[in-house]
Design an enzyme around this catalytic site. Structure first.
Site, PDB file in Angstrom:
ATOM      1  N   ARG A 105      57.930 -25.515  48.858  1.00 44.85           N
ATOM      2  CA  ARG A 105      57.145 -26.682  49.271  1.00 44.85           C
ATOM      3  C   ARG A 105      56.632 -27.441  48.053  1.00 44.85           C
ATOM      4  O   ARG A 105      56.558 -28.671  48.054  1.00 44.85           O
ATOM      5  CB  ARG A 105      56.006 -26.245  50.195  1.00 44.85           C
ATOM      6  CG  ARG A 105      55.364 -27.402  50.938  1.00 44.85           C
ATOM      7  CD  ARG A 105      54.449 -26.932  52.040  1.00 44.85           C
ATOM      8  NE  ARG A 105      53.346 -26.138  51.536  1.00 44.85           N
ATOM      9  CZ  ARG A 105      52.490 -25.453  52.297  1.00 44.85           C
ATOM     10  NH1 ARG A 105      52.636 -25.446  53.610  1.00 44.85           N
ATOM     11  NH2 ARG A 105      51.511 -24.769  51.763  1.00 44.85           N
ATOM     12  N   LYS A 142      52.149 -31.626  49.865  1.00 45.28           N
ATOM     13  CA  LYS A 142      50.778 -31.204  49.555  1.00 45.28           C
ATOM     14  C   LYS A 142      50.292 -31.966  48.314  1.00 45.28           C
ATOM     15  O   LYS A 142      50.086 -31.391  47.239  1.00 45.28           O
ATOM     16  CB  LYS A 142      50.750 -29.693  49.355  1.00 45.28           C
ATOM     17  CG  LYS A 142      49.472 -29.056  49.884  1.00 45.28           C
ATOM     18  CD  LYS A 142      49.637 -27.590  50.131  1.00 45.28           C
ATOM     19  CE  LYS A 142      48.316 -26.869  50.194  1.00 45.28           C
ATOM     20  NZ  LYS A 142      47.371 -27.370  51.192  1.00 45.28           N
ATOM     21  N   GLU A 164      47.375 -33.158  62.849  1.00 49.25           N
ATOM     22  CA  GLU A 164      46.794 -31.920  62.325  1.00 49.25           C
ATOM     23  C   GLU A 164      45.363 -32.183  61.902  1.00 49.25           C
ATOM     24  O   GLU A 164      44.812 -33.250  62.183  1.00 49.25           O
ATOM     25  CB  GLU A 164      47.640 -31.370  61.175  1.00 49.25           C
ATOM     26  CG  GLU A 164      47.790 -32.309  59.990  1.00 49.25           C
ATOM     27  CD  GLU A 164      48.546 -31.667  58.830  1.00 49.25           C
ATOM     28  OE1 GLU A 164      48.499 -30.438  58.650  1.00 49.25           O
ATOM     29  OE2 GLU A 164      49.174 -32.425  58.069  1.00 49.25           O
TER      30      GLU A 164
HETATM   31  N1  PLP Z   1      47.956 -28.671  56.882  1.00 54.51           N
HETATM   32  C1  PLP Z   1      47.271 -29.050  55.801  1.00 54.51           C
HETATM   33  C2  PLP Z   1      46.888 -30.478  55.671  1.00 54.51           C
HETATM   34  C3  PLP Z   1      46.929 -28.098  54.819  1.00 54.51           C
HETATM   35  O1  PLP Z   1      46.252 -28.454  53.735  1.00 54.51           O
HETATM   36  C4  PLP Z   1      47.314 -26.757  55.000  1.00 54.51           C
HETATM   37  C5  PLP Z   1      47.009 -25.758  53.989  1.00 54.51           C
HETATM   38  O2  PLP Z   1      47.799 -25.404  53.181  1.00 54.51           O
HETATM   39  C6  PLP Z   1      48.019 -26.414  56.156  1.00 54.51           C
HETATM   40  C7  PLP Z   1      48.324 -27.394  57.078  1.00 54.51           C
HETATM   41  C8  PLP Z   1      48.452 -25.027  56.391  1.00 54.51           C
HETATM   42  O3  PLP Z   1      49.567 -24.687  55.603  1.00 54.51           O
HETATM   43  P1  PLP Z   1      49.859 -23.214  55.179  1.00 54.51           P
HETATM   44  O4  PLP Z   1      49.927 -22.417  56.428  1.00 54.51           O
HETATM   45  O5  PLP Z   1      51.171 -23.286  54.490  1.00 54.51           O
HETATM   46  O6  PLP Z   1      48.742 -22.787  54.306  1.00 54.51           O
HETATM   47  C1  COI Z   2      45.224 -23.798  52.330  1.00 51.46           C
HETATM   48  O1  COI Z   2      45.062 -23.353  53.463  1.00 51.46           O
HETATM   49  O2  COI Z   2      45.725 -23.139  51.409  1.00 51.46           O
HETATM   50  C2  COI Z   2      44.827 -25.165  51.996  1.00 51.46           C
HETATM   51  O3  COI Z   2      45.274 -25.679  51.007  1.00 51.46           O
HETATM   52  C3  COI Z   2      43.872 -25.879  52.855  1.00 51.46           C
HETATM   53  C4  COI Z   2      42.601 -26.211  52.217  1.00 51.46           C
HETATM   54  C5  COI Z   2      41.701 -26.631  53.320  1.00 51.46           C
HETATM   55  C6  COI Z   2      41.939 -25.135  51.428  1.00 51.46           C
END
Ligand code: PLP
Ligand code: COI
Length: 341
Positions: A82, A184, A220
Site C-alpha cells: 500500500r 494513505k 468511511e
Molecule cells: N481508513 C482510513 C482512512 C485509515 O486511516 C485506516 C487506517 O489505516 C483504515 C481505513 C484502516 O486500514 P488498515 O486496516 O489497513 O489499518
Molecule cells: C491506523 O489504523 O493505522 C491508522 O493509520 C488510522 C489512524 C486513525 C491512526
C-alpha cells in the site's frame, strides 16, 4: 530482554518515544542503505516539499505478543504494497515492499522491550512514514525524501475501549472521486482535522463520510473502514474507489467467510439502508473493530439494534477471531503472521 516499566493496561493511543527507529534517505535518484538510529528528531530545510505542498504518506501496523510469548506482526507485506501505491500516486520514490518488511522487522526487534505483554490489550504501533525532505518552491515533486519507521506502544484508539460509539454523518467530504482517498496520504488526514474537531465539539466520536459526488453512499471514517451486519447475518462493507483499502477490513471479510461461514458482500452501501442494519463497526489497525451504537443524520438518530452497551454478536465473533489470529490463539491463514526473531 527485559520489558520496560509501563502501565500497559492503561495505555491510550498516544505517542511515547521509544529508543530506536529506522531511517533511509533518497538522494540523487537512489535510496541509501538505511539503518537504525536513536535520533527521534528530523531537521529539514524550510522549503522542504512536505512543508510546502504536503508531499507525504504513511502506514500503520502493529506488533503483538502471542499467547506463547512470540512477537509477531500482522500482514506487513500488505502495508508495504500500500505504501508503494501511495508513493506512485504522490510522485514519490517507491521504497520496495520487501525492504519495507525488513525495516519493520528491524524496528520491532530493536524495540522489543516496548512490545506490550500478552493479555494487556495493548500493542506496539508501528508507523512507517515517507516525506519530501528536499526543497521545492514551484509546484513539483521534490528530489530528496526520507523514509522512517518508528514504534510506540498503544492501547485502544477510542477512549472507553470497545464501548459502542456514536457517530454523525458529516457534511464535510474526505475524498474526491479520482482523488487520493484510496491511498494513505497525509493530506487526507490534514483536511479531516476540522471535521473531527467539530464532531467532538458536538459530542460525536467520529464522522461518517459519504461519497463526495452524491452524498448518498457510505464511504468511511477519518481513520477506519465500515463493516455492517444485516439482520440475516450477512457481513457487508462499502465498495468505493475513494476509500482506503483497509487491511483489517480485507482480513475480516476473509474471516467472516472462511472462519465463520457467513455470507459477505463488498458493494455500494446507501445512506438510506443504514436503518436496516443490525450491527455496525469501524475497522482498522488502530480501531481494531470498534462497534457503533448510534448514527446521527442531521438530528435523526439511527439506533443500531445491537445497542449502546455491548458489541453486537457477529461483530464480537469477528473481533474474537481476528484478535485470536493476531495473538496466536487461532491458526492464521498462510502468510498472515510474520514472526520477529
Ligand atoms: N481508513 C482510513 C482512512 C485509515 O486511516 C485506516 C487506517 O489505516 C483504515 C481505513 C484502516 O486500514 P488498515 O486496516 O489497513 O489499518
Ligand atoms: C491506523 O489504523 O493505522 C491508522 O493509520 C488510522 C489512524 C486513525 C491512526
Amino acid at each position: 530482554m527485559e520489558k520496560k516499566q509501563i502501565d500497559w493496561d492503561n495505555l491510550g493511543f498516544a505517542y511515547i518515544r521509544t529508543e530506536r527507529r529506522f531511517v533511509a534517505n533518497y538522494k540523487d535518484g537512489a535510496w541509501d542503505a538505511g539503518g537504525m538510529t536513536d535520533d527521534a528528531n528530523v531537521v529539514i530545510n524550510e522549503c522542504a516539499g512536505v512543508l510546502q505542498y504536503s508531499q507525504s504518506c504513511f502506514e500503520g501496523l502493529k506488533a503483538y505478543t502471542t499467547e506463547d510469548g512470540r512477537i509477531v506482526t500482522f500482514r506487513p507485506d500488505l502495508n508495504g504494497q500500500r505504501m508503494e501505491d501511495s508513493c506512485r500516486r504522490l510522485e514519490m520514490p517507491v521504497y520496495p515492499k520487501e525492504k519495507f518488511v525488513d525495516a519493520v522487522t528491524e524496528t520491532v526487534k530493536a524495540n522489543a522491550a516496548y512490545v506490550p505483554p500478552y493479555g494487556s490489550g495493548a500493542s506496539l504501533y508501528i508507523r512507517p512514514v515517507m516525506f519530501a525532505s528536499g526543497p521545492v518552491i514551484g509546484v513539483k515533486p521534490a528530489d530528496e525524501y526520507q523514509f522512517r519507521i518508528f514504534a510506540t506502544p498503544v492501547g485502544p484508539y477510542f477512549k472507553g475501549g470497545i464501548k459502542p460509539l456514536t457517530i454523525r454523518i458529516s457534511d464535510f467530504d474526505r475524498a474526491a472521486p479520482n482523488g487520493t482517498g484510496h491511498i494513505k496520504a497525509g493530506l487526507n488526514y490534514a483536511m479531516s482535522l476540522h471535521a473531527i474537531v467539530d464532531a467532538h465539539k458536538q459530542g460525536f466520536d467520529e464522522n461518517m463520510y459519504l461519497d463526495a459526488a452524491s452524498h448518498t453512499k457510505v464511504e468511511e471514517t477519518g481513520g477506519a473502514n465500515f463493516i455492517f451486519v444485516t439482520k440475516d447475518q450477512k457481513v457487508v462493507t462499502p465498495k468505493s474507489d475513494s476509500i482506503l483499502p483497509s487491511i483489517t477490513r480485507r482480513s475480516l471479510m476473509h474471516v467472516a467467510k472462511e472462519y465463520l461461514g457467513l455470507e459477505t458482500q463488498e458493494r455500494e452501501v446507501f445512506k438510506e439502508e443504514l436503518a436496516d442494519f443490525a450491527e455496525c463497526g469501524l475497522c482498522g489497525t488502530a480501531a481494531v473493530i470498534s462497534p457503533v451504537g448510534k448514527i446521527v443524520d442531521h438530528g435523526t438518530e439511527i439506533c443500531l439494534p445491537s445497542g449502546m452497551a455491548d458489541m453486537g454478536p457477529v461483530t464480537k465473533k469477528l473481533y474474537d477471531t481476528l484478535t485470536g489470529i493476531q495473538m496466536g490463539r487461532i491458526k492464521a491463514p498462510e502468510g498472515w503472521i510474520q514472526e520477529i526473531r
